[in-house]
Design a protein around this motif. Structure first.
Motif, PDB file in Angstrom:
ATOM      1  N   TRP A   1       0.860  -1.243   0.079  1.00 32.28           N
ATOM      2  CA  TRP A   1       0.034  -0.025  -0.067  1.00 32.28           C
ATOM      3  C   TRP A   1       0.902   1.380   0.026  1.00 32.28           C
ATOM      4  CZ3 TRP A   1      -4.579   1.376  -1.380  1.00 32.28           C
ATOM      5  CH2 TRP A   1      -5.707   0.404  -1.373  1.00 32.28           C
ATOM      6  N   THR A   2       1.857   1.454   1.048  1.00 31.43           N
ATOM      7  CA  THR A   2       2.938   2.513   1.114  1.00 31.43           C
ATOM      8  C   THR A   2       3.335   2.655  -0.312  1.00 31.43           C
ATOM      9  OG1 THR A   2       2.620   2.475   3.399  1.00 31.43           O
ATOM     10  CG2 THR A   2       4.152   3.993   2.324  1.00 31.43           C
ATOM     11  N   THR A   3       3.877   1.610  -0.812  1.00 34.89           N
ATOM     12  CA  THR A   3       4.722   1.880  -2.145  1.00 34.89           C
ATOM     13  C   THR A   3       3.990   2.480  -3.072  1.00 34.89           C
ATOM     14  OG1 THR A   3       6.230   0.239  -1.505  1.00 34.89           O
ATOM     15  CG2 THR A   3       6.127   0.627  -3.784  1.00 34.89           C
ATOM     16  N   ALA A   4       2.533   1.926  -3.187  1.00 31.60           N
ATOM     17  CA  ALA A   4       1.649   2.304  -4.465  1.00 31.60           C
ATOM     18  C   ALA A   4       1.215   3.490  -4.153  1.00 31.60           C
ATOM     19  CB  ALA A   4       0.399   1.439  -4.311  1.00 31.60           C
ATOM     20  N   LEU A   5       0.677   4.183  -2.900  1.00 39.61           N
ATOM     21  CA  LEU A   5       0.390   5.466  -2.680  1.00 39.61           C
ATOM     22  C   LEU A   5       1.413   6.674  -2.811  1.00 39.61           C
ATOM     23  CD1 LEU A   5      -1.948   4.983   0.626  1.00 39.61           C
ATOM     24  CD2 LEU A   5      -2.619   5.167  -1.796  1.00 39.61           C
ATOM     25  N   ALA A   6       2.603   6.162  -2.486  1.00 41.20           N
ATOM     26  CA  ALA A   6       3.942   7.167  -2.640  1.00 41.20           C
ATOM     27  C   ALA A   6       4.150   7.456  -4.327  1.00 41.20           C
ATOM     28  CB  ALA A   6       4.979   6.540  -2.216  1.00 41.20           C
ATOM     29  N   GLN A   7       3.630   6.795  -5.081  1.00 42.57           N
ATOM     30  CA  GLN A   7       3.695   7.072  -6.588  1.00 42.57           C
ATOM     31  C   GLN A   7       2.891   8.398  -6.994  1.00 42.57           C
ATOM     32  OE1 GLN A   7       3.275   3.725  -8.964  1.00 42.57           O
ATOM     33  NE2 GLN A   7       4.125   2.420  -7.444  1.00 42.57           N
ATOM     34  N   TYR A   8       1.702   8.549  -6.209  1.00 39.08           N
ATOM     35  CA  TYR A   8       0.770   9.711  -6.603  1.00 39.08           C
ATOM     36  C   TYR A   8       1.166  11.346  -6.105  1.00 39.08           C
ATOM     37  CZ  TYR A   8      -2.079   5.842  -7.990  1.00 39.08           C
ATOM     38  OH  TYR A   8      -2.470   4.538  -8.555  1.00 39.08           O
ATOM     39  N   PRO A   9       1.002  12.230  -6.642  1.00 38.83           N
ATOM     40  CA  PRO A   9       1.166  13.563  -6.501  1.00 38.83           C
ATOM     41  C   PRO A   9       0.433  13.766  -5.257  1.00 38.83           C
ATOM     42  CG  PRO A   9       0.729  13.471  -8.613  1.00 38.83           C
ATOM     43  CD  PRO A   9       0.465  11.959  -8.279  1.00 38.83           C
ATOM     44  N   GLY A  10       1.069  14.482  -4.202  1.00 38.11           N
ATOM     45  CA  GLY A  10       0.217  15.018  -3.182  1.00 38.11           C
ATOM     46  C   GLY A  10       0.331  14.071  -1.887  1.00 38.11           C
ATOM     47  N   PHE A  11       0.985  12.897  -1.900  1.00 43.37           N
ATOM     48  CA  PHE A  11       1.122  11.877  -0.759  1.00 43.37           C
ATOM     49  C   PHE A  11       2.409  12.438   0.060  1.00 43.37           C
ATOM     50  CE2 PHE A  11       3.317   8.118   1.102  1.00 43.37           C
ATOM     51  CZ  PHE A  11       2.140   7.793   1.544  1.00 43.37           C
TER      52      PHE A  11
END
Length: 106
Positions: A26-36
């Motif tokens: 989850w954290t790896t996936a979310l870290a790819q998005y702007p604003g995280f």
């Protein structure tokens, strides 16, 4: 800043594995998005079955811009890694208040 708060229940025996897999998937996936902006894991010292995630987003728009299909794919990957061992029991949104002068007179 917007805070996404997620509370899960999981067996105490699975807690370490759950936190590790969450970071990997989850954290790896979310870290790819702007604003995280980051994520904290809170463990309840009085209830070893409770895990809380505090996820910081620059804006609600950044958070909500993630396509639902991509979130579903990440969740399927996560569920495949952990099986039916966890349950989401609370989901909430908070806004960070940076200016308190209008609320509190010192």
């Amino acid at each position: 800043m917007v805070i996404e708060l997620l509370k899960f229940k999981i067996s105490a025996e699975m807690q370490k594995t759950y936190v590790q897999k969450d970071a990997e998937i989850w954290t790896t996936a979310l870290a790819q998005y702007p604003g995280f902006l980051g994520k904290e894991v809170w463990l309840n010292p009085h209830d070893s079955t409770e895990i809380i995630f505090v996820i910081r987003w620059a804006t609600k728009e950044h958070w909500q811009a993630i396509p639902f299909a991509e979130l579903e794919a990440v969740e399927q990957n996560f569920a495949a890694a952990l099986g039916d061992t966890y349950k989401l029991v609370e989901s909430a949104e908070y806004q960070v208040q940076t200016e308190f002068s209008s609320f509190v007179k010192l």
